[in-house]
Design an enzyme around this catalytic site. Structure first.
Site, PDB file in Angstrom:
ATOM      1  N   GLY A 103      34.773  54.788  76.352  1.00  0.00           N
ATOM      2  CA  GLY A 103      34.744  55.847  75.344  1.00  0.00           C
ATOM      3  C   GLY A 103      35.056  55.200  74.015  1.00  0.00           C
ATOM      4  O   GLY A 103      34.434  54.214  73.649  1.00  0.00           O
ATOM      5  N   GLU A 104      36.051  55.701  73.352  1.00  0.00           N
ATOM      6  CA  GLU A 104      36.462  55.122  72.066  1.00  0.00           C
ATOM      7  C   GLU A 104      37.984  54.967  72.108  1.00  0.00           C
ATOM      8  O   GLU A 104      38.709  55.957  72.131  1.00  0.00           O
ATOM      9  CB  GLU A 104      35.999  56.055  70.933  1.00  0.00           C
ATOM     10  CG  GLU A 104      36.414  55.620  69.565  1.00  0.00           C
ATOM     11  CD  GLU A 104      36.105  54.163  69.277  1.00  0.00           C
ATOM     12  OE1 GLU A 104      34.942  53.749  69.416  1.00  0.00           O
ATOM     13  OE2 GLU A 104      37.051  53.421  68.942  1.00  0.00           O
ATOM     14  N   SER A 105      38.416  53.700  72.133  1.00  0.00           N
ATOM     15  CA  SER A 105      39.841  53.438  72.376  1.00  0.00           C
ATOM     16  C   SER A 105      40.742  54.024  71.296  1.00  0.00           C
ATOM     17  O   SER A 105      41.856  54.465  71.597  1.00  0.00           O
ATOM     18  CB  SER A 105      40.073  51.944  72.527  1.00  0.00           C
ATOM     19  OG  SER A 105      39.600  51.247  71.386  1.00  0.00           O
ATOM     20  N   CYS A 157      35.722  48.996  79.692  1.00  0.00           N
ATOM     21  CA  CYS A 157      35.317  48.996  78.279  1.00  0.00           C
ATOM     22  C   CYS A 157      36.463  49.475  77.379  1.00  0.00           C
ATOM     23  O   CYS A 157      37.455  48.760  77.239  1.00  0.00           O
ATOM     24  CB  CYS A 157      34.029  49.794  78.103  1.00  0.00           C
ATOM     25  SG  CYS A 157      33.178  49.340  76.587  1.00  0.00           S
ATOM     26  N   ARG A 160      37.761  43.620  70.243  1.00  0.00           N
ATOM     27  CA  ARG A 160      37.039  44.894  70.243  1.00  0.00           C
ATOM     28  C   ARG A 160      35.659  44.710  69.617  1.00  0.00           C
ATOM     29  O   ARG A 160      35.516  43.934  68.672  1.00  0.00           O
ATOM     30  CB  ARG A 160      37.866  45.882  69.432  1.00  0.00           C
ATOM     31  CG  ARG A 160      37.580  47.294  69.710  1.00  0.00           C
ATOM     32  CD  ARG A 160      38.646  48.175  69.086  1.00  0.00           C
ATOM     33  NE  ARG A 160      38.033  49.429  68.775  1.00  0.00           N
ATOM     34  CZ  ARG A 160      37.941  49.938  67.561  1.00  0.00           C
ATOM     35  NH1 ARG A 160      38.438  49.314  66.528  1.00  0.00           N
ATOM     36  NH2 ARG A 160      37.338  51.078  67.389  1.00  0.00           N
ATOM     37  N   ILE A 170      28.226  48.364  76.445  1.00  0.00           N
ATOM     38  CA  ILE A 170      27.966  49.285  75.327  1.00  0.00           C
ATOM     39  C   ILE A 170      29.087  49.118  74.296  1.00  0.00           C
ATOM     40  O   ILE A 170      30.222  49.515  74.541  1.00  0.00           O
ATOM     41  CB  ILE A 170      27.917  50.753  75.806  1.00  0.00           C
ATOM     42  CG1 ILE A 170      26.892  50.918  76.947  1.00  0.00           C
ATOM     43  CG2 ILE A 170      27.580  51.680  74.645  1.00  0.00           C
ATOM     44  CD1 ILE A 170      27.023  52.212  77.730  1.00  0.00           C
ATOM     45  N   HIS A 203      30.340  48.725  82.142  1.00  0.00           N
ATOM     46  CA  HIS A 203      30.466  50.086  82.674  1.00  0.00           C
ATOM     47  C   HIS A 203      29.967  50.146  84.116  1.00  0.00           C
ATOM     48  O   HIS A 203      28.789  50.447  84.343  1.00  0.00           O
ATOM     49  CB  HIS A 203      29.633  51.046  81.825  1.00  0.00           C
ATOM     50  CG  HIS A 203      30.227  51.320  80.483  1.00  0.00           C
ATOM     51  ND1 HIS A 203      31.051  52.392  80.233  1.00  0.00           N
ATOM     52  CD2 HIS A 203      30.144  50.640  79.322  1.00  0.00           C
ATOM     53  CE1 HIS A 203      31.433  52.369  78.973  1.00  0.00           C
ATOM     54  NE2 HIS A 203      30.896  51.319  78.390  1.00  0.00           N
ATOM     55  N   GLU A 252      30.356  52.345  86.206  1.00  0.00           N
ATOM     56  CA  GLU A 252      30.056  53.730  86.615  1.00  0.00           C
ATOM     57  C   GLU A 252      28.625  54.132  86.263  1.00  0.00           C
ATOM     58  O   GLU A 252      28.148  55.185  86.686  1.00  0.00           O
ATOM     59  CB  GLU A 252      31.067  54.704  85.973  1.00  0.00           C
ATOM     60  CG  GLU A 252      30.863  54.989  84.499  1.00  0.00           C
ATOM     61  CD  GLU A 252      31.303  53.862  83.567  1.00  0.00           C
ATOM     62  OE1 GLU A 252      31.629  52.757  84.044  1.00  0.00           O
ATOM     63  OE2 GLU A 252      31.277  54.076  82.346  1.00  0.00           O
TER      64      GLU A 252
END
Ligand SMILES: NC(=O)CC[C@H](N)C(=O)O
Length: 200
Positions: free
Chosen positions: A50-52, A82, A111, A139, A180, A182
């Site tokens: 997602g977005e850390s 990620c 990052r 991604i 990822h 998943e």
């Protein structure tokens, strides 16, 4: 050994549903985690992509950041993918100003390491412990810049300008991947984590 372990997926932000599906297909009992009580019920935890920066802010707002730190310190098997890898890292390069993490994994991550040119890409990765390569989807991914002696490197990028960069690690009950697992139908990397939870 718990044969059907309860595995939480931190559900503040990011790609939660895909992890729940993968974990369920492997015979775990997956739950979404948004509160400390849900975290306390878990035998293992996935911190998704997602977005850390957003994820850590929400963890504070939901009063989960300290419970997450305590759980990881206390040995809860935890798998970060990620942004989740960034969340587990002790140190970040190129993080947002003052960006906090859960920490516990003795690595430095960079990052958005792969840069704009190759924002997203796929690679066939040899992963330690798996017989055949994994088609890994990256991604806006981090890579692992440095690891402490107690961290095992599970995979490195095979080709291209980032060849040799570390993208999967394990340290005791903690696992993290830059990519990822998943995404797609290959659940072997999740399988490694479920095995780790079962043997914890
Ligand atoms: N796909 C991802 O999880 C991207 C991670 C994102 N670039 C971050 O810094 O958190």
């Amino acid at each position: 050994m718990v044969s059907q372990p309860v595995i939480g997926v931190l559900a503040l932000q990011g790609d939660v549903r895909e992890h729940l599906t993968a974990l369920r297909s492997l015979g775990a009992d997956p739950i979404s985690v948004r509160r400390p009580a849900e975290l306390a019920a878990c035998d293992g935890l996935v911190v998704p992509g997602g977005e850390s920066t957003t994820m850590v802010k929400l963890a504070r707002i939901f009063e989960l950041l300290e419970p997450l730190r305590e759980a990881v310190r206390g040995g809860l098997p935890t798998f970060g993918t990620c942004a989740g890898m960034i969340m587990l890292a002790d140190r970040i390069e190129d993080g947002a100003v003052g960006q906090e993490t859960i920490g516990g994994l003795h690595i430095t991550v960079r990052r958005n390491a792969f840069g704009r040119q190759v924002d997203s890409f796929e690679d066939d990765l040899e992963v330690d412990g798996l017989a055949a390569p994994v088609r890994a989807v990256f991604i806006r991914a981090p890579w692992v810049e440095a690891v402490a002696d107690d961290v095992d490197v599970l995979a490195r990028v095979a080709v291209g300008p980032a060849a040799g960069r570390i993208v999967a690690v394990r340290q005791g009950p903690l696992m993290a991947t830059s990519f990822h697992p998943e995404v797609g139908s290959d659940d072997r990397v999740h399988g490694m984590f479920v095995d780790l939870v079962r043997s914890a």
